[in-house]
Design an enzyme around this catalytic site. Sequence first.
Site, PDB file in Angstrom:
ATOM      1  N   ASP A  83       0.673  -1.379   0.176  1.00 25.07           N
ATOM      2  CA  ASP A  83      -0.085  -0.225  -0.121  1.00 25.07           C
ATOM      3  C   ASP A  83       0.733   1.175  -0.327  1.00 25.07           C
ATOM      4  O   ASP A  83       0.588   2.555   0.287  1.00 25.07           O
ATOM      5  CB  ASP A  83      -1.340  -0.448   1.414  1.00 25.07           C
ATOM      6  CG  ASP A  83      -0.123  -0.226   2.792  1.00 25.07           C
ATOM      7  OD1 ASP A  83       0.497  -1.047   2.386  1.00 25.07           O
ATOM      8  OD2 ASP A  83      -1.153  -0.079   3.787  1.00 25.07           O
ATOM      9  N   ASP A 140       0.583   8.873  11.112  1.00 22.84           N
ATOM     10  CA  ASP A 140      -0.425   7.406  10.415  1.00 22.84           C
ATOM     11  C   ASP A 140      -1.364   7.779  11.190  1.00 22.84           C
ATOM     12  O   ASP A 140      -1.077   7.576  12.616  1.00 22.84           O
ATOM     13  CB  ASP A 140       0.575   6.265  10.706  1.00 22.84           C
ATOM     14  CG  ASP A 140       0.660   5.213  10.778  1.00 22.84           C
ATOM     15  OD1 ASP A 140      -0.657   5.485   9.812  1.00 22.84           O
ATOM     16  OD2 ASP A 140       1.285   4.587  10.944  1.00 22.84           O
ATOM     17  N   HIS A 192       1.090  -0.145  13.995  1.00 20.41           N
ATOM     18  CA  HIS A 192       0.361   1.032  13.917  1.00 20.41           C
ATOM     19  C   HIS A 192       0.802   1.422  14.918  1.00 20.41           C
ATOM     20  O   HIS A 192      -0.221   0.899  15.958  1.00 20.41           O
ATOM     21  CB  HIS A 192      -0.839   1.340  12.259  1.00 20.41           C
ATOM     22  CG  HIS A 192      -0.100   0.494  11.428  1.00 20.41           C
ATOM     23  ND1 HIS A 192      -0.348   1.589  10.607  1.00 20.41           N
ATOM     24  CD2 HIS A 192      -0.707  -0.684  10.651  1.00 20.41           C
ATOM     25  CE1 HIS A 192       0.013   0.691   9.690  1.00 20.41           C
ATOM     26  NE2 HIS A 192      -0.041  -0.405   9.288  1.00 20.41           N
ATOM     27  N   HIS A 246      -3.159   8.495   6.112  1.00 24.31           N
ATOM     28  CA  HIS A 246      -3.653   6.792   6.144  1.00 24.31           C
ATOM     29  C   HIS A 246      -4.437   6.348   6.884  1.00 24.31           C
ATOM     30  O   HIS A 246      -4.277   5.947   7.910  1.00 24.31           O
ATOM     31  CB  HIS A 246      -1.793   6.693   6.648  1.00 24.31           C
ATOM     32  CG  HIS A 246      -0.605   6.584   5.721  1.00 24.31           C
ATOM     33  ND1 HIS A 246       0.261   6.475   6.330  1.00 24.31           N
ATOM     34  CD2 HIS A 246      -0.492   7.494   4.963  1.00 24.31           C
ATOM     35  CE1 HIS A 246       1.444   6.082   6.292  1.00 24.31           C
ATOM     36  NE2 HIS A 246       0.618   7.722   4.707  1.00 24.31           N
ATOM     37  N   ASP A 280      -6.751  -6.057 -12.814  1.00 25.37           N
ATOM     38  CA  ASP A 280      -6.336  -6.858 -13.003  1.00 25.37           C
ATOM     39  C   ASP A 280      -4.441  -7.192 -12.262  1.00 25.37           C
ATOM     40  O   ASP A 280      -3.528  -6.174 -13.054  1.00 25.37           O
ATOM     41  CB  ASP A 280      -6.191  -7.547 -14.137  1.00 25.37           C
ATOM     42  CG  ASP A 280      -7.046  -8.624 -14.136  1.00 25.37           C
ATOM     43  OD1 ASP A 280      -5.851  -9.156 -14.409  1.00 25.37           O
ATOM     44  OD2 ASP A 280      -7.508  -8.794 -14.188  1.00 25.37           O
TER      45      ASP A 280
HETATM   46 ZN   LIG Z   1       2.845  -0.024   6.402  1.00 28.72          ZN
END
Ligand SMILES: [Zn+2]
Length: 550
Positions: free
Chosen positions: A73, A192, A365, A387, A439
């Site tokens: 990600d 974050d 996290h 995030h 895809d």
């Molecule tokens: Zn990460």
Amino acid sequence: MAAPVRIVPLGGLGEIGMNCMAVECDGRIAVVDCGIMFPNEPLGIDVIAPDLSYLRERRERVGAVFLTHGHEDHLGALPFLLRDVPVPVYATRFTLALLKPRLDEAGVAADLREVVPGDVRPAGDASPLSAEFFSVTHSIPDACGLALRTPQGTIVHSGDFKIDEHPVAGPGMDLARIEALGRGGVRLLLSDSTNAERDGSSLSESAVGGALEEVFERARGRVFVACFASNIHRIQQIANAARAFGRRLALLGRSMDSNVRLAQSLGYLDLPAWMPAGFPEARDLPPRELCVLTTGTQGEPRSALARLARGEHPDLSIAPGDLVVLSSRFIPGNEVAVGQVVNDLCRRGAEVAYEGVRPLHVSGHAQQAEQRRLIALARPAHFVPIHGEFRHLARHAAHAAAEGVPRRDVLVDGQVLELLDGGARVVDGEVPVGRVYTDRDELLGADIGALVVKDRRLLAEAGLLIAVLAVERSSGAVVRGPELFAKGVAGFDGAEEAIRGEALRAIDELSPTARASVAEVQEAVRVAIRRWFRREVGRRPSVLPVVLEL
Ligand SMILES: [Zn+2]
């Protein structure tokens, strides 16, 4: 007067995943991260990437990409970007090691430049922007945050982080450096937000080791452990526990196999030479001498764990007495798939252990107390949570308020923050953002298209009905049909005559001019059949009329 700096979020603000941000000054752009996300609807989409047209349209201005760490990600959409915007990519060693094979697979050549924490790199020639990397702790080795130097002051980007006081390996989080940046003045902190709703602090990764040892201690048969293949410190602890009880380690799943080899060859993972067991050797080991490390923590149907659960794995099968440990969190949206896998494993007689009393998994996290600690150390003048879904961002902004940060802005993708001399403003509606559905194999080529995805969703909800009829070209009279064909349509069986009647009546009611037009006849048939279903069944299947002129 210093040049304004624009913060342009392209992904990851308002959703978990596909993190990507552009920082812009004086016509020059630096990109921080370029990730993908995975869909949780089974609609034939493998990957969702951010819309990168903002960067493509300004390709000659983009100077560099800075990567915080190697999770998908944060870097999965890079092949997508680098194909059109070939700029240098700066990242730490493990991050580049994970990125390289993806670029090779996609056939994209790239200028990859390795950094270590402490390095400062410019975002291209003569750019007013540069980035200093500092180490953070997270669920992958070599994770970094960034201190971006800009004419409007220092911008600290946390990357993904937790504050782990007892990391399994690596340099740990460089809190001293963040504090020093804070003393020097931080104009803006981007941090974050994933776990903003969780109070307190996350447990140290090293807490998992003890819990794993307890599990291994009582295991009498084979032990299977599923975890994320990039969580090398977790894999090290699983290997340590297995080693302590004399178990050898077998690997299942392509990404597990390749990541373990990679981490071993780069020195991030330490396994004794006797330990790895290949197939078929592993299959023949006594149950108490084997630990199998597998992918599939999120119930992905094609993963090794799901295939084991279904009894479809070519190398091994689950048997009574086996213990399966899920050393992971169920990502929201995946609970049903994971539940299915757990059911199947239990049905085969395995005992399944997951997140419970003992910490078989800890988050990578920061939770509230850690988030506030970072804010307190960096002492920013301005705070923007990154995030997370909107609720995470909003909660994180509240933590910043509680820490006394003078200005906070909750932004979502596409909302631009401009830092100016003596102030800042949010500009909306200038930047195209969105999701590109694709895809996995086609990451470089095909965008499946939002409309296609919408159609698939509609078909999944109510099915498809095709009505074929033949009309005489001269008079428009129906000479055959409509013949009806349905796929997945509730209320169709036994109702064909009624539906046909409804369609024919609708054609009858058309004016002679309208009847001469194939398009008008098709539309009338479509509307009539849809109306019938809405009225009689309360459903709206997709209707595809086909009119042939004879
Ligand atoms: Zn990460």
